[in-house]
Design an enzyme around this catalytic site. Structure first.
Site, mmCIF file in Angstrom:
data_model
loop_
_atom_site.group_PDB
_atom_site.id
_atom_site.type_symbol
_atom_site.label_atom_id
_atom_site.label_comp_id
_atom_site.label_asym_id
_atom_site.label_seq_id
_atom_site.Cartn_x
_atom_site.Cartn_y
_atom_site.Cartn_z
ATOM 1 C CG HIS A 1 4.313 -12.625 1.201
ATOM 2 N ND1 HIS A 1 5.575 -12.435 1.738
ATOM 3 C CD2 HIS A 1 3.780 -11.384 1.069
ATOM 4 C CE1 HIS A 1 5.784 -11.148 1.947
ATOM 5 N NE2 HIS A 1 4.708 -10.490 1.534
ATOM 6 C CG HIS B 1 0.521 -8.806 -1.127
ATOM 7 N ND1 HIS B 1 0.170 -8.218 0.070
ATOM 8 C CD2 HIS B 1 1.871 -8.878 -1.119
ATOM 9 C CE1 HIS B 1 1.267 -7.946 0.764
ATOM 10 N NE2 HIS B 1 2.318 -8.349 0.063
HETATM 11 P P1 AMP Z 1 5.198 -7.412 2.218
HETATM 12 O O1 AMP Z 1 5.337 -5.932 2.438
HETATM 13 O O2 AMP Z 1 4.966 -7.770 0.783
HETATM 14 O O3 AMP Z 1 6.323 -8.199 2.854
HETATM 15 O O4 AMP Z 1 3.845 -7.805 2.935
HETATM 16 C C1 AMP Z 1 3.774 -8.367 4.202
HETATM 17 C C2 AMP Z 1 2.296 -8.403 4.544
HETATM 18 O O5 AMP Z 1 2.123 -9.294 5.632
HETATM 19 C C3 AMP Z 1 1.719 -7.057 4.967
HETATM 20 O O6 AMP Z 1 0.653 -6.691 4.087
HETATM 21 C C4 AMP Z 1 1.229 -7.301 6.391
HETATM 22 O O7 AMP Z 1 0.026 -6.646 6.689
HETATM 23 C C5 AMP Z 1 1.066 -8.810 6.406
HETATM 24 N N1 AMP Z 1 1.208 -9.426 7.725
HETATM 25 C C6 AMP Z 1 2.195 -9.233 8.616
HETATM 26 N N2 AMP Z 1 1.988 -9.982 9.716
HETATM 27 C C7 AMP Z 1 0.844 -10.673 9.491
HETATM 28 C C8 AMP Z 1 0.100 -11.624 10.254
HETATM 29 N N3 AMP Z 1 0.486 -12.005 11.471
HETATM 30 N N4 AMP Z 1 -1.027 -12.121 9.713
HETATM 31 C C9 AMP Z 1 -1.429 -11.745 8.493
HETATM 32 N N5 AMP Z 1 -0.775 -10.855 7.719
HETATM 33 C C10 AMP Z 1 0.345 -10.326 8.220
#
Ligand code: AMP
Ligand code: ZN
Length: 138
Positions: free
Chosen positions: A101, A103
């Site tokens: 993903h 950001h």
């Molecule tokens: P990463 O640390 O790059 O893997 O980021 C994962 C991101 O996913 C974090 O910023 C979380 O806040 C976000 N996240 C986790 N679960 C959800 C969810 N159910 N809906 C939206 N964002 C999420």
């Protein structure tokens, strides 16, 4: 993490709700549940790949196009002065969800979102050595 346990795969199939911003055949984008700034958005390929380098070129192409388009919409909506695009790969890099993903993080003057950028200078010869080593590894 298998596809069945993957939180983003569950969002893709509608098993877990999200604040959806955009969706097409191959990509979905939604608000991050724990934002670091207002409008913090995640752009996610619908197919499950854990790391960026595991994505085939067509997936990379569609995500790239979406990231650019969505970044413009996000920053326009929140009135941010700029934005960062971040893709964490691996635990040591801060990746918590093992489904690729991007950001999109709207930024504003003095927001202190990234307060540490530990830049340094290479010792003599190290940059040449690394450039060769990396290009030979492609
Ligand atoms: P990463 O640390 O790059 O893997 O980021 C994962 C991101 O996913 C974090 O910023 C979380 O806040 C976000 N996240 C986790 N679960 C959800 C969810 N159910 N809906 C939206 N964002 C999420
Ligand atoms: Zn997944």
């Amino acid at each position: 993490m298998s596809k069945n346990e993957c939180i983003f795969c569950k969002i893709v199939i509608g098993k877990i709700p999200c604040k959806k911003i955009y969706e097409d055949d191959s990509v979905i984008a939604f608000l991050d549940i724990r934002p670091v700034s207002d409008g913090h958005t995640l752009v996610v390929p619908k197919a499950h790949f854990e790391r960026l380098h595991q994505c085939p070129p067509e997936v990379l192409g569609s995500i790239g196009a979406c990231v650019a388009k969505i970044a413009q919409a996000v920053v326009g909506a929140v009135g941010g002065g700029g934005y960062n695009v971040l893709c964490n790969n691996g635990r040591v890099a801060g990746q918590l969800v093992d489904h690729v993903h991007f950001h999109i993080i709207p930024r504003n003057e003095g927001d202190e979102v990234f307060t540490r950028w530990p830049a340094y200078e290479y010792e003599q010869g190290r940059a040449d050595e690394l450039a060769v080593k990396i290009s030979e590894n492609l």
